[in-house]
Design a protein around this motif. Structure first.
Motif, PDB file in Angstrom:
ATOM      1  N   HIS A 166      -9.586  56.855  37.253  1.00 63.03           N
ATOM      2  CA  HIS A 166      -9.799  55.401  37.162  1.00 63.03           C
ATOM      3  C   HIS A 166     -11.170  55.124  36.549  1.00 63.03           C
ATOM      4  N   GLY A 167     -11.292  53.956  35.961  1.00 68.66           N
ATOM      5  CA  GLY A 167     -12.554  53.550  35.355  1.00 68.66           C
ATOM      6  C   GLY A 167     -12.430  52.148  34.800  1.00 68.66           C
ATOM      7  N   GLU A 168     -13.563  51.601  34.420  1.00 69.52           N
ATOM      8  CA  GLU A 168     -13.615  50.245  33.869  1.00 69.52           C
ATOM      9  C   GLU A 168     -13.077  50.239  32.436  1.00 69.52           C
ATOM     10  N   ILE A 169     -12.269  49.248  32.106  1.00 70.11           N
ATOM     11  CA  ILE A 169     -11.685  49.159  30.760  1.00 70.11           C
ATOM     12  C   ILE A 169     -12.754  48.757  29.744  1.00 70.11           C
ATOM     13  N   LYS A 170     -12.789  49.512  28.620  1.00 73.33           N
ATOM     14  CA  LYS A 170     -13.722  49.202  27.533  1.00 73.33           C
ATOM     15  C   LYS A 170     -12.959  49.261  26.212  1.00 73.33           C
ATOM     16  N   ILE A 171     -12.856  48.112  25.534  1.00 74.61           N
ATOM     17  CA  ILE A 171     -12.201  48.045  24.225  1.00 74.61           C
ATOM     18  C   ILE A 171     -13.218  48.467  23.160  1.00 74.61           C
ATOM     19  N   VAL A 172     -12.868  49.461  22.339  1.00 72.22           N
ATOM     20  CA  VAL A 172     -13.836  49.960  21.360  1.00 72.22           C
ATOM     21  C   VAL A 172     -13.398  49.747  19.910  1.00 72.22           C
ATOM     22  N   THR A 173     -12.158  49.333  19.690  1.00 81.33           N
ATOM     23  CA  THR A 173     -11.726  49.026  18.312  1.00 81.33           C
ATOM     24  C   THR A 173     -11.635  47.506  18.130  1.00 81.33           C
ATOM     25  N   ASP A 182     -14.660  59.144  16.383  1.00 82.44           N
ATOM     26  CA  ASP A 182     -15.777  59.535  17.241  1.00 82.44           C
ATOM     27  C   ASP A 182     -16.982  58.612  17.069  1.00 82.44           C
ATOM     28  N   SER A 183     -17.096  57.940  15.916  1.00 81.68           N
ATOM     29  CA  SER A 183     -18.243  57.048  15.688  1.00 81.68           C
ATOM     30  C   SER A 183     -18.206  55.810  16.581  1.00 81.68           C
ATOM     31  N   LEU A 184     -17.042  55.492  17.132  1.00 82.64           N
ATOM     32  CA  LEU A 184     -16.905  54.311  17.999  1.00 82.64           C
ATOM     33  C   LEU A 184     -17.217  54.636  19.466  1.00 82.64           C
ATOM     34  N   ILE A 185     -17.479  55.901  19.746  1.00 83.28           N
ATOM     35  CA  ILE A 185     -17.715  56.329  21.132  1.00 83.28           C
ATOM     36  C   ILE A 185     -19.186  56.674  21.314  1.00 83.28           C
ATOM     37  N   ASP A 186     -19.799  56.105  22.349  1.00 84.74           N
ATOM     38  CA  ASP A 186     -21.199  56.409  22.644  1.00 84.74           C
ATOM     39  C   ASP A 186     -21.373  56.569  24.153  1.00 84.74           C
ATOM     40  N   LYS A 187     -22.624  56.736  24.576  1.00 81.21           N
ATOM     41  CA  LYS A 187     -22.896  57.007  25.995  1.00 81.21           C
ATOM     42  C   LYS A 187     -22.486  55.852  26.903  1.00 81.21           C
ATOM     43  N   GLU A 188     -22.310  54.644  26.330  1.00 77.53           N
ATOM     44  CA  GLU A 188     -21.863  53.507  27.144  1.00 77.53           C
ATOM     45  C   GLU A 188     -20.402  53.648  27.571  1.00 77.53           C
ATOM     46  N   CYS A 189     -19.710  54.635  27.004  1.00 77.93           N
ATOM     47  CA  CYS A 189     -18.313  54.895  27.375  1.00 77.93           C
ATOM     48  C   CYS A 189     -18.212  55.784  28.611  1.00 77.93           C
ATOM     49  N   ALA A 190     -19.333  56.259  29.121  1.00 79.13           N
ATOM     50  CA  ALA A 190     -19.319  57.119  30.319  1.00 79.13           C
ATOM     51  C   ALA A 190     -18.663  56.392  31.489  1.00 79.13           C
ATOM     52  N   LYS A 192     -15.768  55.190  31.668  1.00 84.38           N
ATOM     53  CA  LYS A 192     -14.877  54.101  31.254  1.00 84.38           C
ATOM     54  C   LYS A 192     -13.496  54.621  30.840  1.00 84.38           C
ATOM     55  N   VAL A 193     -12.515  53.718  30.863  1.00 86.01           N
ATOM     56  CA  VAL A 193     -11.213  53.955  30.245  1.00 86.01           C
ATOM     57  C   VAL A 193     -11.265  53.260  28.892  1.00 86.01           C
ATOM     58  N   ILE A 194     -11.314  54.050  27.820  1.00 86.64           N
ATOM     59  CA  ILE A 194     -11.497  53.538  26.464  1.00 86.64           C
ATOM     60  C   ILE A 194     -10.141  53.102  25.901  1.00 86.64           C
ATOM     61  N   VAL A 195     -10.113  51.935  25.282  1.00 92.02           N
ATOM     62  CA  VAL A 195      -8.893  51.440  24.638  1.00 92.02           C
ATOM     63  C   VAL A 195      -9.123  51.369  23.134  1.00 92.02           C
ATOM     64  N   GLY A 196      -8.214  52.004  22.367  1.00 94.28           N
ATOM     65  CA  GLY A 196      -8.296  51.986  20.916  1.00 94.28           C
ATOM     66  C   GLY A 196      -7.078  51.339  20.303  1.00 94.28           C
ATOM     67  N   GLY A 197      -6.898  51.555  18.986  1.00 92.76           N
ATOM     68  CA  GLY A 197      -5.816  50.891  18.268  1.00 92.76           C
ATOM     69  C   GLY A 197      -4.647  51.784  17.941  1.00 92.76           C
ATOM     70  N   SER A 198      -4.589  52.256  16.681  1.00 94.91           N
ATOM     71  CA  SER A 198      -3.382  52.911  16.184  1.00 94.91           C
ATOM     72  C   SER A 198      -3.356  54.428  16.352  1.00 94.91           C
ATOM     73  N   ILE A 216      -8.443  57.553  27.871  1.00101.11           N
ATOM     74  CA  ILE A 216      -8.222  56.884  26.589  1.00101.11           C
ATOM     75  C   ILE A 216      -6.804  56.320  26.601  1.00101.11           C
ATOM     76  N   VAL A 217      -6.674  55.057  26.202  1.00 93.27           N
ATOM     77  CA  VAL A 217      -5.357  54.446  26.005  1.00 93.27           C
ATOM     78  C   VAL A 217      -5.267  54.087  24.527  1.00 93.27           C
ATOM     79  N   ILE A 218      -4.199  54.585  23.882  1.00 93.85           N
ATOM     80  CA  ILE A 218      -4.122  54.492  22.429  1.00 93.85           C
ATOM     81  C   ILE A 218      -2.674  54.303  21.980  1.00 93.85           C
ATOM     82  N   GLY A 219      -2.482  53.742  20.761  1.00 94.85           N
ATOM     83  CA  GLY A 219      -1.130  53.541  20.245  1.00 94.85           C
ATOM     84  C   GLY A 219      -0.442  54.834  19.873  1.00 94.85           C
ATOM     85  N   GLY A 220      -1.118  55.694  19.073  1.00 91.25           N
ATOM     86  CA  GLY A 220      -0.504  56.932  18.595  1.00 91.25           C
ATOM     87  C   GLY A 220      -1.440  58.120  18.678  1.00 91.25           C
TER      88      GLY A 220
END
Length: 295
Positions: A166-173, A182-190, A192-198, A216-220
């Motif tokens: 579990h973790g706090e949701i963070k939208i990065v795209t 990888d350029s969209l991910i930084d130490k602020e993602c520690a 967190k549950v990262i949400v991306g796009g495609s 990570i939650v992602i489309g593909g």
């Protein structure tokens, strides 16, 4: 080209989610009906029997099997430490002796005068079951576990790897079509549950692990990247037991596929809230789908 699969997966803003939290063996339930729990609340615990290690005393000491019991320094049911001498034989009028030591800590389970073997049972292995969800205990199964319920948003994925976290949701795209690199991910993602796009790239997953992201939650997801990340071909086995340092939930399918707009917008509306996710997937009988629960 991506391959999308749409077997009627659930995506809903409000649903009563109930999860059974059951021990592998009977043990002790630590909560009662009506108790409020968080994902890290331990609701039940037990001890699994330790592993059994056989030691061929007859071979090591050069004895006939029937003589082994009289040369044992420890009896059945007694505790032993690692490298503790458990048997000794004396030869040549007692001038020389041979010893046999335990390879592990545990308990003498049996001493056989037929095979000349001693079985040492390792110490019990403690197992704790956590609530997984933030919610309320609605049912208790004595000595076995509980059911935990919560009202929340619920998203089923098509495929996942990694277990419950579990973790706090963070939208990065920017939107549901952007590739998560990888350029969209930084130490602020520690944490967190990262949400991306495609699509999420293999370097992005590795970076997410290195900064301490929870999921990570992602489309593909490309099956080539999956093989590279796991280090082996997954086949058709159930997933969820991988210890990769992160949990992945794929919502649409394999390849570069835009996350469904409805799914992305639902996650976006919950940014900053806690999500409980599980990557466990089983495609065969008794279908299990990866999931995101936002209490």
């Amino acid at each position: 080209m991506g391959h999308a699969y749409t077997p009627g997966l659930k995506v809903t803003e409000k649903l009563l989610v109930t999860k059974k939290r059951i021990l592998p063996l009977k043990g002790e339930v630590l909560v009662k009906v009506g108790d409020k729990v968080t994902p890290d609340t331990v609701v039940a615990r037990t001890n699994l029997p330790g592993n059994v290690e056989p030691i061929n005393i007859a071979n090591i000491l050069g004895l006939p099997p029937e003589d082994v019991p009289e040369h044992m320094l420890k009896k059945e049911g007694e505790k032993v430490k690692e490298n503790e001498v458990i048997a000794r034989s004396k030869t040549f009028f007692g001038l020389f002796s041979s010893e046999c030591k335990s390879k592990s800590e545990g308990t003498i389970e049996s001493i056989s005068s037929i095979t000349g073997q001693v079985l040492i049972r390792g110490n019990p292995i403690p197992v704790e079951i956590k609530a997984y969800l933030e919610g309320e205990v609605v049912e208790v199964f004595p000595k076995e576990g509980v059911s935990v319920s919560t009202w929340g948003s619920f998203i089923q994925g098509i495929f996942g790897i990694g277990g419950e976290t579990h973790g706090e949701i963070k939208i990065v795209t920017r939107d549901n079509t952007e590739v998560l690199t990888d350029s969209l991910i930084d130490k602020e993602c520690a944490g967190k549950v990262i949400v991306g796009g495609s699509l999420v790239t293999s370097p992005a997953i590795k970076k997410a692990v290195s900064v301490g992201a929870k999921g990570i939650v992602i489309g593909g997801f490309d099956d080539k990247d999956l093989r590279e990340f796991l280090g082996y071909d997954l086949g058709v086995a159930i997933t969820g037991s991988e210890e990769l340092g992160i949990t992945l939930v794929v919502t649409e399918g394999f390849g570069q596929i835009n996350m469904a707009e409805r799914t992305f917008e639902l996650l976006k509306s919950k940014q900053g809230k806690m999500a409980c996710i599980n990557g466990a997937t089983q495609i065969r009988a008794g279908v299990i789908r990866p999931e995101v629960v936002i209490p």
